[in-house]
Motif scaffolding. Structure first.
Motif, PDB file in Angstrom:
ATOM      1  N   GLY A 200       1.043  -1.608  -0.029  1.00 24.49           N
ATOM      2  CA  GLY A 200       0.176   0.072   0.406  1.00 24.49           C
ATOM      3  C   GLY A 200       0.538   1.398  -0.206  1.00 24.49           C
ATOM      4  O   GLY A 200       0.253   2.163   0.181  1.00 24.49           O
ATOM      5  N   ASN A 201       2.282   1.135   0.196  1.00 25.40           N
ATOM      6  CA  ASN A 201       3.230   2.286   0.204  1.00 25.40           C
ATOM      7  C   ASN A 201       2.670   3.387   1.275  1.00 25.40           C
ATOM      8  O   ASN A 201       2.757   4.926   0.690  1.00 25.40           O
ATOM      9  CB  ASN A 201       3.115   3.070  -1.459  1.00 25.40           C
ATOM     10  CG  ASN A 201       3.262   2.127  -2.448  1.00 25.40           C
ATOM     11  OD1 ASN A 201       2.317   2.386  -3.008  1.00 25.40           O
ATOM     12  ND2 ASN A 201       4.326   1.516  -2.608  1.00 25.40           N
ATOM     13  N   VAL A 202       2.507   2.877   2.518  1.00 25.55           N
ATOM     14  CA  VAL A 202       2.839   3.291   3.587  1.00 25.55           C
ATOM     15  C   VAL A 202       3.712   3.853   4.008  1.00 25.55           C
ATOM     16  O   VAL A 202       4.182   5.357   4.924  1.00 25.55           O
ATOM     17  CB  VAL A 202       1.399   2.918   4.336  1.00 25.55           C
ATOM     18  CG1 VAL A 202       0.942   3.255   5.801  1.00 25.55           C
ATOM     19  CG2 VAL A 202       0.481   2.182   4.296  1.00 25.55           C
ATOM     20  N   GLY A 203       4.272   3.397   4.560  1.00 23.93           N
ATOM     21  CA  GLY A 203       5.775   3.635   5.412  1.00 23.93           C
ATOM     22  C   GLY A 203       5.658   2.574   7.133  1.00 23.93           C
ATOM     23  O   GLY A 203       6.618   1.671   6.600  1.00 23.93           O
ATOM     24  N   PRO A 204       5.052   3.858   7.647  1.00 22.57           N
ATOM     25  CA  PRO A 204       5.181   2.685   8.913  1.00 22.57           C
ATOM     26  C   PRO A 204       4.742   1.227   9.438  1.00 22.57           C
ATOM     27  O   PRO A 204       3.152   2.063   8.657  1.00 22.57           O
ATOM     28  CB  PRO A 204       5.124   3.990  10.262  1.00 22.57           C
ATOM     29  CG  PRO A 204       4.001   4.649   9.092  1.00 22.57           C
ATOM     30  CD  PRO A 204       4.980   4.325   7.898  1.00 22.57           C
ATOM     31  N   ALA A 205       4.235   0.855  10.218  1.00 24.90           N
ATOM     32  CA  ALA A 205       3.684  -0.768  10.157  1.00 24.90           C
ATOM     33  C   ALA A 205       3.571  -0.330  11.949  1.00 24.90           C
ATOM     34  O   ALA A 205       3.283   0.357  12.371  1.00 24.90           O
ATOM     35  CB  ALA A 205       4.053  -1.998   9.815  1.00 24.90           C
ATOM     36  N   PHE A 206       2.813  -1.580  12.356  1.00 22.13           N
ATOM     37  CA  PHE A 206       2.843  -2.146  13.288  1.00 22.13           C
ATOM     38  C   PHE A 206       4.222  -2.907  14.050  1.00 22.13           C
ATOM     39  O   PHE A 206       4.973  -3.318  12.932  1.00 22.13           O
ATOM     40  CB  PHE A 206       1.673  -2.844  13.631  1.00 22.13           C
ATOM     41  CG  PHE A 206       0.940  -1.490  14.086  1.00 22.13           C
ATOM     42  CD1 PHE A 206      -0.430  -1.232  15.117  1.00 22.13           C
ATOM     43  CD2 PHE A 206       0.121  -1.294  13.012  1.00 22.13           C
ATOM     44  CE1 PHE A 206      -1.440  -0.162  15.136  1.00 22.13           C
ATOM     45  CE2 PHE A 206      -1.171  -0.347  12.927  1.00 22.13           C
ATOM     46  CZ  PHE A 206      -2.016  -0.004  13.802  1.00 22.13           C
ATOM     47  N   GLY A 207       4.830  -3.176  15.553  1.00 20.89           N
ATOM     48  CA  GLY A 207       5.069  -4.022  16.074  1.00 20.89           C
ATOM     49  C   GLY A 207       6.589  -3.371  15.933  1.00 20.89           C
ATOM     50  O   GLY A 207       7.301  -2.081  16.021  1.00 20.89           O
ATOM     51  N   GLY A 208       7.764  -4.545  15.527  1.00 18.78           N
ATOM     52  CA  GLY A 208       9.184  -4.042  15.510  1.00 18.78           C
ATOM     53  C   GLY A 208       8.973  -3.318  14.394  1.00 18.78           C
ATOM     54  O   GLY A 208      10.629  -2.164  13.929  1.00 18.78           O
ATOM     55  N   LEU A 209       8.439  -2.853  13.585  1.00 21.28           N
ATOM     56  CA  LEU A 209       8.544  -1.863  12.649  1.00 21.28           C
ATOM     57  C   LEU A 209       7.195  -0.699  12.286  1.00 21.28           C
ATOM     58  O   LEU A 209       6.903  -0.282  11.934  1.00 21.28           O
ATOM     59  CB  LEU A 209       7.908  -2.514  11.233  1.00 21.28           C
ATOM     60  CG  LEU A 209       9.390  -3.541  10.662  1.00 21.28           C
ATOM     61  CD1 LEU A 209       8.844  -3.886   9.410  1.00 21.28           C
ATOM     62  CD2 LEU A 209      10.157  -2.607  10.052  1.00 21.28           C
ATOM     63  N   GLY A 210       7.511   0.080  13.200  1.00 22.70           N
ATOM     64  CA  GLY A 210       5.907   0.768  14.191  1.00 22.70           C
ATOM     65  C   GLY A 210       7.075   2.504  14.082  1.00 22.70           C
ATOM     66  O   GLY A 210       7.737   2.183  12.810  1.00 22.70           O
ATOM     67  N   PRO A 211       6.266   3.367  13.737  1.00 22.43           N
ATOM     68  CA  PRO A 211       6.861   4.618  13.647  1.00 22.43           C
ATOM     69  C   PRO A 211       7.903   4.764  14.523  1.00 22.43           C
ATOM     70  O   PRO A 211       8.939   5.964  13.369  1.00 22.43           O
ATOM     71  CB  PRO A 211       5.805   5.550  13.545  1.00 22.43           C
ATOM     72  CG  PRO A 211       4.570   4.762  14.736  1.00 22.43           C
ATOM     73  CD  PRO A 211       4.874   3.529  14.049  1.00 22.43           C
ATOM     74  N   SER A 212       7.609   4.609  15.138  1.00 20.65           N
ATOM     75  CA  SER A 212       9.403   4.755  16.113  1.00 20.65           C
ATOM     76  C   SER A 212      10.574   3.844  15.284  1.00 20.65           C
ATOM     77  O   SER A 212      11.928   3.800  15.918  1.00 20.65           O
ATOM     78  CB  SER A 212       9.706   5.066  17.061  1.00 20.65           C
ATOM     79  OG  SER A 212       8.651   6.025  17.549  1.00 20.65           O
ATOM     80  N   ALA A 213      10.179   3.354  14.977  1.00 19.09           N
ATOM     81  CA  ALA A 213      11.222   1.903  14.460  1.00 19.09           C
ATOM     82  C   ALA A 213      11.895   2.075  12.546  1.00 19.09           C
ATOM     83  O   ALA A 213      11.262   3.078  12.115  1.00 19.09           O
ATOM     84  CB  ALA A 213      10.776   0.511  14.272  1.00 19.09           C
TER      85      ALA A 213
END
Length: 482
Positions: free
Chosen positions: A431-444
């Protein structure tokens, strides 16, 4: 299509990317970052030589023509080529440890995903950050659309190429000539970018950051020049301005043309726009209510809720707060926005609002048909009956989209990601969003992923930007049959 025609078009597209190096080169000179100048000048010179050769060397004996198969080859090859080429200055700068990382950053830039492998973006030269964000801007509206706007693609079927590159269900012209359409959209795009950059400068950013974030925001990419993203500025006016422009970038740019030409009725009856605005309002309202106990005031809760809804819904990927630390109820609404995307014809990625509208209307028609077996029901968009095959087109895309997400989730799991991280990362990549959840969240970030998974995610990002078919079609045996 001849090999000569193919390489000629690719070389011209690369030369336009080479010309765009003028922004990071100018930034390097202004900021006295002379050590990275050669990182841009060398590939720029190569690209200009290739472009000049392609422009002046012509095969006059053979007319230029492109078959339907050739369209897919050119569009896919062009996006792969610019991603490979865009990684060169990143690698030459010495700030990326491998070509894999540089290529991942380049693909993430041009596809407007905004997922980064960098842990300390503030340590980068400002010219490198300028290039990272400019890639968003170039990829947002489309490099082939830019080529058609500047050169009418040398007589080649530009409309078919732009159709293959742009997003959405119905892909038409807003002016009689496709060259004029491309120029119009790019002028609107440039105008909004300049306006945003001026506002950001007024609200406290320096000129270079203002231009950089103008590129990144209008391209709905999400690369930032600060480790904390937009949150680093701690500025209410900047947050509000970027929130508004993210929403504007997520709207079909054709509607802005209609507004400027006095065709406001086309805007008022646009079904997708209405749904987009209602969905955004609903998500912001729900998240704000949930967040009120966790912030000092309703205004503060609204500020953070609106920003995160805008950044996820338009697939920009900025951050002013880590939504993975919010209450689960608020995270639920953020999670749902990963499935929506922006409007067709915008710079936003994702599934696109119009497809959910069509599927929802068809579901309603099926229930009405159960009540009235002899009734005739059609899917109406913008006050008009849609094409009869529209539902089948969307249903087929839905199947391919979520199957590709499932495959990408499996690949992530094979490489050791937990299932939820792998699933949300696949939603983010496709979806070309960028951040995800878990270990790939917005702070990772994505730096810790294995090289093999990074390359697969590169494929997923390009496939998502081209809406899957342009890339996946090469894996169908019928494509290779004469």
């Amino acid at each position: 299509m001849s090999i000569f025609t193919f390489f000629r078009i690719i070389c011209i597209i690369l030369s336009i990317i080479g010309i765009s190096f003028v922004f990071p080169i100018g930034t390097a000179i202004i900021c006295k970052e002379y050590s990275v100048l050669s990182s841009f000048i060398i590939p720029m010179a190569i690209a200009l030589v290739l472009g000049a050769t392609a422009l002046f060397v012509r095969n006059k004996k053979r007319p230029i023509s492109i078959s339907p198969r050739g369209v897919f080859v050119i569009v896919s090859s062009a996006w792969l080529s610019i991603s490979l080429f865009g990684a060169i200055p990143l690698l030459l700068s010495g700030y990326f440890s491998s070509y894999t990382d540089a290529f991942f950053e380049s693909v993430s830039g041009f596809s407007t995903t905004g997922a980064t492998i960098l842990t300390e973006v503030e340590n980068l030269p400002r010219s490198i950050n300028m290039w990272r964000c400019e890639m968003h801007w170039l990829g947002g509206m489309g490099v082939i659309a830019l080529t058609v706007a500047l050169l009418p693609l040398l007589g080649v079927g530009g409309f078919q190429l732009i159709k293959a590159e742009t997003t959405g269900v119905d892909k038409g012209k807003i002016t009689p000539k496709i060259t004029t359409t491309a120029k119009t959209l790019w002028l609107l795009y440039c105008g909004l970018t300049i306006l945003l950059a001026l506002l950001l400068k007024i609200f406290g950013m320096d000129a270079i950051d203002a231009i950089t974030y103008g590129f990144s925001t209008l391209g709905t990419g999400g690369f930032a020049t600060r480790n904390a993203s937009i949150a680093a500025y701690q500025s209410v006016p900047i947050d509000i301005t970027i929130t508004i422009f993210m929403f504007l970038a997520g709207i079909n740019f054709s509607l802005y043309f209609y507004i400027l030409t006095g065709k406001s009725a086309e805007v008022r009856k646009n079904t997708e726009l209405k749904t987009y605005l209602v969905l955004a309002f609903f998500a912001i309202s729900c998240i704000t209510i949930i967040l009120i106990p966790h912030y000092d005031s309703i205004a503060q809760a609204l500020r953070y809720a609106a920003f995160q809804v805008a950044t996820i819904m338009t697939t920009t990927g900025y951050a002013t707060a880590d939504f993975t630390l919010w209450p689960s109820a608020a995270q639920f609404f953020i999670f749902l926005l990963f499935f929506t995307g922006g409007c067709a014809g915008s710079t936003a990625g994702g599934f696109k609002i119009v497809r959910w509208v069509i599927l929802g209307k068809q579901a309603r028609n099926e229930m009405l048909r159960m009540l009235h077996p002899h009734g005739v029901f059609t899917v109406r968009l913008n006050g008009m009956p849609g094409r009869k095959d529209l539902v089948f087109t969307v249903a087929a895309f839905t199947f391919v989209y979520f199957m590709f997400i499932a495959i990408t989730t499996f690949v992530g799991a094979v490489y050791g990601l937990d299932l939820f991280t792998a699933f949300t990362a696949s939603l983010s990549m496709v979806g070309n969003v960028g951040p995800a959840f878990g270990g790939l969240g917005p702070s990772a970030n994505y730096s810790w992923l294995p090289a093999g998974l990074k390359w697969w995610y590169c494929l997923a990002m390009i496939a998502g930007r081209l809406e899957l078919y342009d890339l996946i079609i090469f894996f169908i045996p019928d494509y290779w049959k004469k």
